[in-house]
Write a protein that holds these residues in place. Structure first.
Motif, short mmCIF file in Angstrom:
data_model
loop_
_atom_site.label_atom_id
_atom_site.label_comp_id
_atom_site.label_asym_id
_atom_site.label_seq_id
_atom_site.Cartn_x
_atom_site.Cartn_y
_atom_site.Cartn_z
N MET A 1 0.85 -1.20 0.00
CA MET A 1 0.00 0.00 0.00
C MET A 1 0.88 1.25 0.00
O MET A 1 1.72 1.43 0.89
N ARG A 2 0.68 2.12 -1.00
CA ARG A 2 1.44 3.37 -1.04
C ARG A 2 1.08 4.23 0.17
O ARG A 2 -0.06 4.26 0.60
N GLN A 3 2.08 4.92 0.71
CA GLN A 3 1.89 5.79 1.87
C GLN A 3 1.97 7.26 1.46
O GLN A 3 2.62 7.61 0.48
N ILE A 4 1.30 8.11 2.22
CA ILE A 4 1.44 9.55 2.03
C ILE A 4 1.73 10.18 3.38
O ILE A 4 1.46 9.60 4.44
N ARG A 5 2.26 11.38 3.32
CA ARG A 5 2.60 12.11 4.55
C ARG A 5 1.36 12.84 5.06
O ARG A 5 0.69 13.56 4.32
N LEU A 6 1.03 12.65 6.34
CA LEU A 6 -0.06 13.38 6.97
C LEU A 6 0.43 13.81 8.34
O LEU A 6 0.59 12.99 9.24
N GLY A 7 0.70 15.10 8.46
CA GLY A 7 1.28 15.59 9.70
C GLY A 7 2.67 15.03 9.86
O GLY A 7 3.49 15.08 8.95
N GLY A 8 2.94 14.44 10.99
CA GLY A 8 4.28 13.92 11.24
C GLY A 8 4.41 12.44 11.02
O GLY A 8 5.36 11.83 11.53
N THR A 9 3.49 11.84 10.26
CA THR A 9 3.56 10.39 10.09
C THR A 9 3.17 10.00 8.67
O THR A 9 2.71 10.82 7.87
N GLY A 291 -8.39 0.41 -6.30
CA GLY A 291 -7.99 1.60 -7.07
C GLY A 291 -6.59 2.06 -6.77
O GLY A 291 -5.95 2.71 -7.60
N THR A 292 -6.06 1.70 -5.59
CA THR A 292 -4.69 2.10 -5.23
C THR A 292 -3.65 1.33 -6.03
O THR A 292 -2.49 1.72 -6.07
N GLU A 293 -4.06 0.21 -6.65
CA GLU A 293 -3.13 -0.63 -7.40
C GLU A 293 -3.14 -0.33 -8.90
O GLU A 293 -2.35 -0.91 -9.64
N ILE A 294 -4.03 0.54 -9.34
CA ILE A 294 -4.13 0.88 -10.76
C ILE A 294 -3.19 2.03 -11.09
O ILE A 294 -3.23 3.07 -10.43
N ARG A 295 -2.36 1.85 -12.06
CA ARG A 295 -1.45 2.90 -12.51
C ARG A 295 -1.96 3.43 -13.85
O ARG A 295 -1.93 2.71 -14.86
#
Length: 330
Positions: A1-9, A291-295
């Motif tokens: 699962m791709r991660q994104i930055r939210l606040g400090g985590t 949908g997170t796996e579709i490029r």
């Protein structure tokens, strides 16, 4: 699962919209909400987004019971909640961004969820009578008190974000954003990217319209919010259903669920965009997460824009009454 930055985590690039843990879009049960959270843990979805007003505390209570029933589950989730929507003396919807109200409501949320600190605390709606700089200062003091780790706002304009961020870092702004609602592209997507703020996109599949099982006319009558929403009233409802058929056909031709393609498009709009779809169905939740796996390629994006160009949706996204609170911008 791709991660994104939210606040400090770092959090998963898709979250759980926990309004569906109340009866807002139809009857549900605590067991059903638990099943969604179990599926989220299985699939690596770590962000859960709720509010004190979802079912008047019911959503938070379900989350709290889940965390109590499953030791260790708290560490698996980045929990967000909101406050700021209330009622006046006559029972009408009102907004309160005062320090006393926000802290008291946050305390209530913490109690219902059985936790000492939320990872993200939003102001659900701005109180126009209170300068947003003062509200940002209040939120900063709640961080200092250890009751939340980061802060955000819901439905604010880019200019308001910049003013608040100058006082205290704004980790997230929540806004409706989907192929049907492109207004955030008029500056909010850009401002969030510039400031390092996550854009948390609610209703990313247009309240079921951008799925293979859109809400039917028969069900609309039982859903007060949708039955009063211009996009779900005739003739707009039928026009929107007809327009979305082209997108549904495109998804079928690509061999993916319609909801998954809608999520993939949204994730393609920016590495800081975090959709939070809500659902009462584990099977549908899996479609959304797919949908997170579709490029998507540039050609894919062009084909999507061809069938659903900017401005295609019929009707305003809110009625006059529903527009009270969100900040308009252009």
């Amino acid at each position: 699962m791709r991660q994104i930055r939210l606040g400090g985590t770092e959090v998963s690039c898709i979250g759980v919209g926990a309004m569906s843990f109340s009866d807002f879009y139809g009857p549900t049960t605590e067991e059903n909400s638990f099943a969604i959270l179990d599926a989220a843990r299985e699939l690596g979805v770590s962000h859960v987004d709720t509010s004190n007003v979802y079912g008047m505390g019911r959503s938070e209570t379900a989350i709290g019971q889940y965390l109590r029933d499953r030791p260790g589950a708290r560490d698996a989730f980045h929990v967000a909640t909101k406050a700021g929507i209330t009622r006046d003396a006559d029972g009408n919807r009102a907004f309160d961004n005062s320090p006393a109200h926000l802290e008291a409501e946050l305390d209530g949320s913490l109690s219902r969820m059985g936790i000492e600190c939320v990872d993200l605390f939003y102001v659900h709606r701005r109180d126009a009578a209170v300068p947003i700089e003062e509200v940002a200062g209040t939120l900063g003091r709640l961080v200092e008190a250890g009751k939340c780790r980061s802060v955000g706002f819901s439905e604010i304009a880019p200019a308001s974000l910049r003013r608040a961020h100058a006082v205290h870092p704004v980790a997230a702004v929540q806004s409706e954003y989907s192929l049907a609602t492109r207004a955030p592209e008029l500056g909010l997507v850009q401002a969030c990217a510039e400031l390092g703020t996550a854009l948390v996109a609610f209703s990313p599949v247009f309240r079921s319209m951008l799925t293979d099982t859109p809400v039917t006319p028969e069900r609309l009558g039982a859903l007060s919010f949708l039955s009063g929403n211009p996009r779900f009233q005739e003739p707009n409802y039928s026009a929107n259903r007809q327009q979305v058929e082209r997108f549904r056909a495109l998804a079928a031709g690509m061999g993916v669920p319609t909801a998954a393609l809608a999520i993939a498009w949204l994730l393609h709009r920016g590495a800081h965009v975090l959709p939070i779809p809500g659902t009462r169905s584990v099977a549908h939740f899996r479609e959304l997460v797919a949908g997170t796996e579709i490029r998507l390629t540039q050609d894919d994006m062009a084909r999507i824009e061809e069938v659903l160009p900017v401005g295609w949706a019929h009707g305003d996204r809110y009625s006059d009454a529903q527009w009270i609170g969100p900040e308009r911008f252009s």
